[in-house]
Write a protein that holds these residues in place. Structure first.
Motif, PDB file in Angstrom:
ATOM      1  N   ILE A 114       0.834  -1.210   0.000  1.00 54.87           N
ATOM      2  CA  ILE A 114       0.000   0.000   0.000  1.00 54.87           C
ATOM      3  C   ILE A 114       0.865   1.256   0.000  1.00 54.87           C
ATOM      4  N   SER A 115       0.310   2.330  -0.549  1.00 48.38           N
ATOM      5  CA  SER A 115       1.048   3.599  -0.641  1.00 48.38           C
ATOM      6  C   SER A 115       0.931   4.371   0.674  1.00 48.38           C
ATOM      7  N   ASP A 116       1.762   5.385   0.821  1.00 51.85           N
ATOM      8  CA  ASP A 116       1.666   6.254   1.996  1.00 51.85           C
ATOM      9  C   ASP A 116       0.288   6.923   2.045  1.00 51.85           C
ATOM     10  N   ASP A 117      -0.213   7.308   0.861  1.00 49.56           N
ATOM     11  CA  ASP A 117      -1.528   7.969   0.802  1.00 49.56           C
ATOM     12  C   ASP A 117      -2.622   7.052   1.340  1.00 49.56           C
ATOM     13  N   LEU A 118      -2.573   5.778   0.901  1.00 45.65           N
ATOM     14  CA  LEU A 118      -3.618   4.857   1.375  1.00 45.65           C
ATOM     15  C   LEU A 118      -3.469   4.623   2.878  1.00 45.65           C
ATOM     16  N   ALA A 119      -2.241   4.535   3.370  1.00 44.86           N
ATOM     17  CA  ALA A 119      -2.037   4.320   4.813  1.00 44.86           C
ATOM     18  C   ALA A 119      -2.629   5.495   5.604  1.00 44.86           C
ATOM     19  N   GLU A 120      -2.399   6.714   5.116  1.00 38.99           N
ATOM     20  CA  GLU A 120      -2.948   7.898   5.800  1.00 38.99           C
ATOM     21  C   GLU A 120      -4.464   7.894   5.763  1.00 38.99           C
ATOM     22  N   HIS A 121      -4.994   7.519   4.606  1.00 35.89           N
ATOM     23  CA  HIS A 121      -6.446   7.466   4.438  1.00 35.89           C
ATOM     24  C   HIS A 121      -7.054   6.442   5.403  1.00 35.89           C
ATOM     25  N   LEU A 122      -6.418   5.275   5.458  1.00 31.89           N
ATOM     26  CA  LEU A 122      -6.898   4.221   6.363  1.00 31.89           C
ATOM     27  C   LEU A 122      -6.889   4.698   7.813  1.00 31.89           C
ATOM     28  N   ASP A 123      -5.792   5.344   8.194  1.00 27.01           N
ATOM     29  CA  ASP A 123      -5.648   5.819   9.571  1.00 27.01           C
ATOM     30  C   ASP A 123      -6.842   6.704   9.932  1.00 27.01           C
ATOM     31  N   ALA A 124      -7.139   7.664   9.029  1.00 24.65           N
ATOM     32  CA  ALA A 124      -8.227   8.599   9.292  1.00 24.65           C
ATOM     33  C   ALA A 124      -9.582   7.893   9.272  1.00 24.65           C
ATOM     34  N   ARG A 125      -9.799   7.037   8.264  1.00 22.68           N
ATOM     35  CA  ARG A 125     -11.109   6.377   8.152  1.00 22.68           C
ATOM     36  C   ARG A 125     -11.356   5.403   9.296  1.00 22.68           C
ATOM     37  N   LEU A 126     -10.288   4.849   9.844  1.00 22.93           N
ATOM     38  CA  LEU A 126     -10.449   3.906  10.963  1.00 22.93           C
ATOM     39  C   LEU A 126     -10.518   4.649  12.295  1.00 22.93           C
ATOM     40  N   GLY A 127     -10.411   5.984  12.242  1.00 25.60           N
ATOM     41  CA  GLY A 127     -10.529   6.780  13.469  1.00 25.60           C
ATOM     42  C   GLY A 127      -9.241   6.847  14.265  1.00 25.60           C
ATOM     43  N   PHE A 128      -8.100   6.821  13.585  1.00 27.70           N
ATOM     44  CA  PHE A 128      -6.787   6.895  14.228  1.00 27.70           C
ATOM     45  C   PHE A 128      -6.670   5.902  15.398  1.00 27.70           C
ATOM     46  N   PRO A 129      -6.759   4.606  15.073  1.00 28.98           N
ATOM     47  CA  PRO A 129      -6.690   3.598  16.149  1.00 28.98           C
ATOM     48  C   PRO A 129      -5.362   3.669  16.912  1.00 28.98           C
ATOM     49  N   GLN A 130      -5.422   3.346  18.189  1.00 31.22           N
ATOM     50  CA  GLN A 130      -4.214   3.406  19.023  1.00 31.22           C
ATOM     51  C   GLN A 130      -3.533   2.047  19.120  1.00 31.22           C
ATOM     52  N   THR A 131      -4.289   0.987  18.816  1.00 28.31           N
ATOM     53  CA  THR A 131      -3.700  -0.360  18.905  1.00 28.31           C
ATOM     54  C   THR A 131      -4.166  -1.206  17.726  1.00 28.31           C
ATOM     55  N   CYS A 132      -3.446  -2.308  17.500  1.00 27.01           N
ATOM     56  CA  CYS A 132      -3.928  -3.312  16.546  1.00 27.01           C
ATOM     57  C   CYS A 132      -4.988  -4.143  17.281  1.00 27.01           C
ATOM     58  N   PRO A 133      -5.705  -5.008  16.569  1.00 22.14           N
ATOM     59  CA  PRO A 133      -6.765  -5.782  17.242  1.00 22.14           C
ATOM     60  C   PRO A 133      -6.216  -6.748  18.297  1.00 22.14           C
ATOM     61  N   HIS A 134      -4.892  -6.924  18.321  1.00 19.94           N
ATOM     62  CA  HIS A 134      -4.297  -7.810  19.329  1.00 19.94           C
ATOM     63  C   HIS A 134      -3.749  -7.006  20.505  1.00 19.94           C
ATOM     64  N   GLY A 135      -3.979  -5.687  20.466  1.00 19.84           N
ATOM     65  CA  GLY A 135      -3.617  -4.841  21.606  1.00 19.84           C
ATOM     66  C   GLY A 135      -2.240  -4.207  21.523  1.00 19.84           C
ATOM     67  N   ASN A 136      -1.527  -4.416  20.409  1.00 25.14           N
ATOM     68  CA  ASN A 136      -0.196  -3.808  20.315  1.00 25.14           C
ATOM     69  C   ASN A 136      -0.313  -2.352  19.875  1.00 25.14           C
ATOM     70  N   PRO A 137       0.377  -1.451  20.598  1.00 24.88           N
ATOM     71  CA  PRO A 137       0.192  -0.026  20.350  1.00 24.88           C
ATOM     72  C   PRO A 137       0.820   0.458  19.050  1.00 24.88           C
ATOM     73  N   LEU A 138       0.114   1.325  18.331  1.00 22.51           N
ATOM     74  CA  LEU A 138       0.728   1.963  17.172  1.00 22.51           C
ATOM     75  C   LEU A 138       1.837   2.865  17.685  1.00 22.51           C
ATOM     76  N   PRO A 139       2.971   2.909  16.957  1.00 17.44           N
ATOM     77  CA  PRO A 139       4.106   3.712  17.432  1.00 17.44           C
ATOM     78  C   PRO A 139       3.701   5.171  17.644  1.00 17.44           C
ATOM     79  N   GLY A 140       4.121   5.722  18.790  1.00 17.03           N
ATOM     80  CA  GLY A 140       3.904   7.142  19.057  1.00 17.03           C
ATOM     81  C   GLY A 140       2.549   7.484  19.642  1.00 17.03           C
TER      82      GLY A 140
END
Ligand SMILES: [Fe+2]
Length: 228
Positions: A114-140
């Motif tokens: 996936i491109s950087d653009d799609l990753a940014e889009h996903l982040d926003a559309r998913l509501g800027f999740p703080q963790t993966c579904p297994h509970g691991n935190p997104l960096p930062g």
């Protein structure tokens, strides 16, 4: 140096190497070739070869026979891939109802595509999740420090009930971990009662299910929040 997209296209294994070096350094302080080989399920000679390539393109540093470290550029790419991985897992599980225990493998395949653009889009559309579904935190993210410091199941007091918050990345990499947790109902947000604990593992009662022994090798990768 080549762009991130070029590196991932011409050397797809770089993503796995960089993210695993980052996670091993974060969790153990330093990364040795043999641990990297264990985590990746490859031979140490394959590791040596890949590290030589990563060193050549300026993503890792390693003196002969010493521990391996990421350069600034290597760390930036590792964190980018890790974030994409978590976002893709989130998309697969929370939006597409893809099985929780199979999303890690699928995300590993998709994360390089996936491109950087799609990753940014996903982040926003998913509501800027703080963790993966297994509970691991997104960096930062705000929750990162707390989740990384969360105690592991063998530390829980027998008789107490605790809320699971995270299955570690190292745990996710064990072939039996996520399918076992899926079957036993052990997931972030689930409260479990600790019935027994010993060298063989930790026995849990999860809801109305029969008690289950979480083998020691798996239990050390299940983290809980002692305050919940
Ligand atoms: Fe995950």
């Amino acid at each position: 140096m080549s762009s991130d997209a070029e590196i991932l296209k011409t050397f797809p294994a770089a993503a796995e190497y960089l993210t695993n070096i980052h996670l091993i350094c974060r969790d153990y302080g330093h990364a040795a070739n043999h641990r990297l080989a264990d985590w990746l399920g490859v031979s140490t000679s394959a590791v040596t070869q890949a590290l030589g390539r990563l060193k050549k393109i300026g993503l890792v540093n390693q003196e002969r026979y010493e521990h391996v470290f990421l350069t600034d550029a290597g760390r930036a790419l590792a964190l980018k891939v890790l974030k994409r991985h978590y976002l893709l897992e989130h998309l697969l599980v929370k939006t597409l109802d893809f099985p929780w225990d199979k999303s890690d493998e699928e995300a590993k395949v998709l994360q390089n595509q996936i491109s950087d653009d799609l990753a940014e889009h996903l982040d926003a559309r998913l509501g800027f999740p703080q963790t993966c579904p297994h509970g691991n935190p997104l960096p930062g993210t705000e929750v990162e420090a707390k989740l990384l410091a969360a105690p592991r199941l063998p530390a829980a007091i027998v008789g107490s009930s605790v809320v699971v918050v995270r299955i570690t990345e190292e745990g996710e990499g064990l072939p039996t971990m996520l399918p076992f947790c899926q079957t036993a109902g052990i997931k972030p947000g689930v409260r479990v009662k600790v019935e027994a604990s010993g060298p063989e593992g930790v026995t849990l009662k999860v809801g109305d299910r029969p008690s289950v022994l979480v083998a020691a090798v798996l239990a050390k990768h299940v983290c809980y929040d002692p305050e919940l």
